[in-house]
Every structure is written in structure tokens, then in C-alpha cells.
Design a protein around this motif. Structure first.
Motif, PDB file in Angstrom:
ATOM      1  N   GLN A  47       0.828  -1.200   0.000  1.00 33.92           N
ATOM      2  CA  GLN A  47       0.000   0.000   0.000  1.00 33.92           C
ATOM      3  C   GLN A  47       0.865   1.253   0.000  1.00 33.92           C
ATOM      4  O   GLN A  47       1.992   1.240   0.481  1.00 33.92           O
ATOM      5  CB  GLN A  47      -0.925  -0.033   1.207  1.00 33.92           C
ATOM      6  N   LYS A  48       0.314   2.331  -0.531  1.00 31.74           N
ATOM      7  CA  LYS A  48       1.083   3.559  -0.729  1.00 31.74           C
ATOM      8  C   LYS A  48       0.536   4.754   0.042  1.00 31.74           C
ATOM      9  O   LYS A  48       0.876   5.883  -0.261  1.00 31.74           O
ATOM     10  CB  LYS A  48       1.120   3.899  -2.225  1.00 31.74           C
ATOM     11  N   ARG A  49      -0.316   4.522   1.039  1.00 30.06           N
ATOM     12  CA  ARG A  49      -0.899   5.620   1.820  1.00 30.06           C
ATOM     13  C   ARG A  49      -0.763   5.320   3.309  1.00 30.06           C
ATOM     14  O   ARG A  49      -0.859   4.177   3.744  1.00 30.06           O
ATOM     15  CB  ARG A  49      -2.390   5.814   1.507  1.00 30.06           C
ATOM     16  N   ALA A  50      -0.538   6.378   4.054  1.00 30.96           N
ATOM     17  CA  ALA A  50      -0.535   6.317   5.516  1.00 30.96           C
ATOM     18  C   ALA A  50      -1.375   7.488   6.001  1.00 30.96           C
ATOM     19  O   ALA A  50      -1.717   8.390   5.220  1.00 30.96           O
ATOM     20  CB  ALA A  50       0.893   6.411   6.055  1.00 30.96           C
ATOM     21  N   GLU A  51      -1.697   7.489   7.294  1.00 34.05           N
ATOM     22  CA  GLU A  51      -2.533   8.559   7.827  1.00 34.05           C
ATOM     23  C   GLU A  51      -2.117   8.901   9.250  1.00 34.05           C
ATOM     24  O   GLU A  51      -1.796   8.021  10.036  1.00 34.05           O
ATOM     25  CB  GLU A  51      -4.006   8.130   7.794  1.00 34.05           C
ATOM     26  N   SER A  69      -3.809  12.407   5.366  1.00 30.60           N
ATOM     27  CA  SER A  69      -3.468  11.219   4.597  1.00 30.60           C
ATOM     28  C   SER A  69      -2.334  11.613   3.660  1.00 30.60           C
ATOM     29  O   SER A  69      -2.363  12.692   3.061  1.00 30.60           O
ATOM     30  CB  SER A  69      -4.693  10.757   3.809  1.00 30.60           C
ATOM     31  N   PHE A  70      -1.320  10.751   3.537  1.00 28.22           N
ATOM     32  CA  PHE A  70      -0.169  11.109   2.716  1.00 28.22           C
ATOM     33  C   PHE A  70       0.419   9.879   2.037  1.00 28.22           C
ATOM     34  O   PHE A  70       0.228   8.745   2.480  1.00 28.22           O
ATOM     35  CB  PHE A  70       0.899  11.839   3.548  1.00 28.22           C
ATOM     36  N   ASP A  71       1.117  10.130   0.932  1.00 33.66           N
ATOM     37  CA  ASP A  71       1.755   9.064   0.169  1.00 33.66           C
ATOM     38  C   ASP A  71       3.026   8.592   0.856  1.00 33.66           C
ATOM     39  O   ASP A  71       3.764   9.401   1.419  1.00 33.66           O
ATOM     40  CB  ASP A  71       2.127   9.549  -1.235  1.00 33.66           C
ATOM     41  N   VAL A  72       3.262   7.286   0.785  1.00 36.47           N
ATOM     42  CA  VAL A  72       4.516   6.709   1.258  1.00 36.47           C
ATOM     43  C   VAL A  72       5.119   5.883   0.122  1.00 36.47           C
ATOM     44  O   VAL A  72       4.430   5.524  -0.837  1.00 36.47           O
ATOM     45  CB  VAL A  72       4.325   5.833   2.519  1.00 36.47           C
ATOM     46  N   THR A  82       7.927  14.806   5.416  1.00 30.67           N
ATOM     47  CA  THR A  82       7.596  16.006   6.175  1.00 30.67           C
ATOM     48  C   THR A  82       6.095  16.231   6.062  1.00 30.67           C
ATOM     49  O   THR A  82       5.569  16.386   4.955  1.00 30.67           O
ATOM     50  CB  THR A  82       8.365  17.230   5.648  1.00 30.67           C
ATOM     51  N   LEU A  83       5.426  16.233   7.200  1.00 29.08           N
ATOM     52  CA  LEU A  83       3.975  16.358   7.250  1.00 29.08           C
ATOM     53  C   LEU A  83       3.618  17.788   7.619  1.00 29.08           C
ATOM     54  O   LEU A  83       3.835  18.223   8.755  1.00 29.08           O
ATOM     55  CB  LEU A  83       3.405  15.368   8.264  1.00 29.08           C
ATOM     56  N   ASP A  84       3.077  18.529   6.662  1.00 27.65           N
ATOM     57  CA  ASP A  84       2.750  19.946   6.839  1.00 27.65           C
ATOM     58  C   ASP A  84       1.382  20.075   7.493  1.00 27.65           C
ATOM     59  O   ASP A  84       0.358  20.173   6.819  1.00 27.65           O
ATOM     60  CB  ASP A  84       2.788  20.662   5.495  1.00 27.65           C
TER      61      ASP A  84
END
Length: 126
Positions: A47-51, A69-72, A82-84
Motif C-alpha cells: 500500500q502507498k498511503r498512511a494517515e 493522509s499522505f503518500d509513502v 515532512t507532514l505539513d
């Protein structure tokens, strides 16, 4: 669940269940003083998403309206994300905790090596 003690440079988290979550201890900080978080992790998943979720003083628990939610990159190599959080309107007030979902739904062989989740920026380590 994780691989146990001793840690070998990262916390290995097995993701072989539905909606795996890591919930941190209660902490308190002003959202304006921590505008971003830095995650260093290696994803061994398909999988390519994390939260990332956060709880806010005066509001009940974690919710999708207080999440990012962001791509990994699921290549098994350690990357820095880096989570803005400052860009999200609901990231305000006193933050009281974090919940990290490395994948939405785990598979039997999935795992992640979590090196850090911090308010400090860290350069990529080779």
C-alpha cells in the motif's frame, strides 16, 4: 504489535491486521508551535498511503476531520516524510495526542520500520 526489545535502529511494527494503529502517549503542545512533523520510516507493504490523526483539547478523540493522509514509498528503504500540519485548518489549538496508521488495512507479510516521528527536522541518513 512490534518485534519487541531490543530495538535495532527502528521500531518494527507488524501490520497484519485490519486498520493497524500506533497511538502515542498523551502529550500537550500548541499547534502553532509545531507546524510540521517529520516521519522517518521504511514501509514493507503493498500500500502507498498512511494517515496521521491528532486529538485536540476539548474535542473527543481522533477523527477523520483531524487527520492527514499522505503518500509513502513502499520499497523497504528508509525515507523522510515532512507532514505539513499547519496547512490543515483543523490543526489548531492544544494538541493532546497522535495516532499513526501506517496502512489502512494490513496484509499478512506487511510491516513498517518506524525510525522516528518528531517535531524536529532530520536529514536523510544513509
Amino acid at each position: 504489535h512490534d518485534a519487541g526489545w531490543p530495538l535495532q535502529g527502528a521500531l518494527r511494527v507488524h501490520l497484519d491486521q485490519n486498520d493497524p494503529q500506533m497511538i502515542g502517549p498523551e502529550q500537550w503542545w500548541s499547534a502553532s508551535s509545531v507546524p510540521h512533523l517529520t516521519l522517518r520510516a521504511a514501509f514493507h507493504t503493498h500500500q502507498k498511503r498512511a494517515e496521521l490523526f491528532w486529538s485536540v483539547l476539548g474535542k473527543s478523540g481522533f477523527s477523520t476531520e483531524r487527520s492527514l493522509s499522505f503518500d509513502v514509498i513502499p520499497d523497504g528503504k528508509t525515507h523522510t516524510y515532512t507532514l505539513d500540519l499547519a496547512a490543515i485548518p483543523t490543526y489548531t489549538g492544544t494538541i493532546t495526542g497522535l495516532r499513526f496508521d501506517p496502512v489502512p488495512a494490513g496484509e499478512k507479510s506487511d510491516y513498517a520500520d518506524i525510525a522516528s516521528l518528531s517535531w524536529r527536522s532530520e536529514p536523510d541518513k544513509k
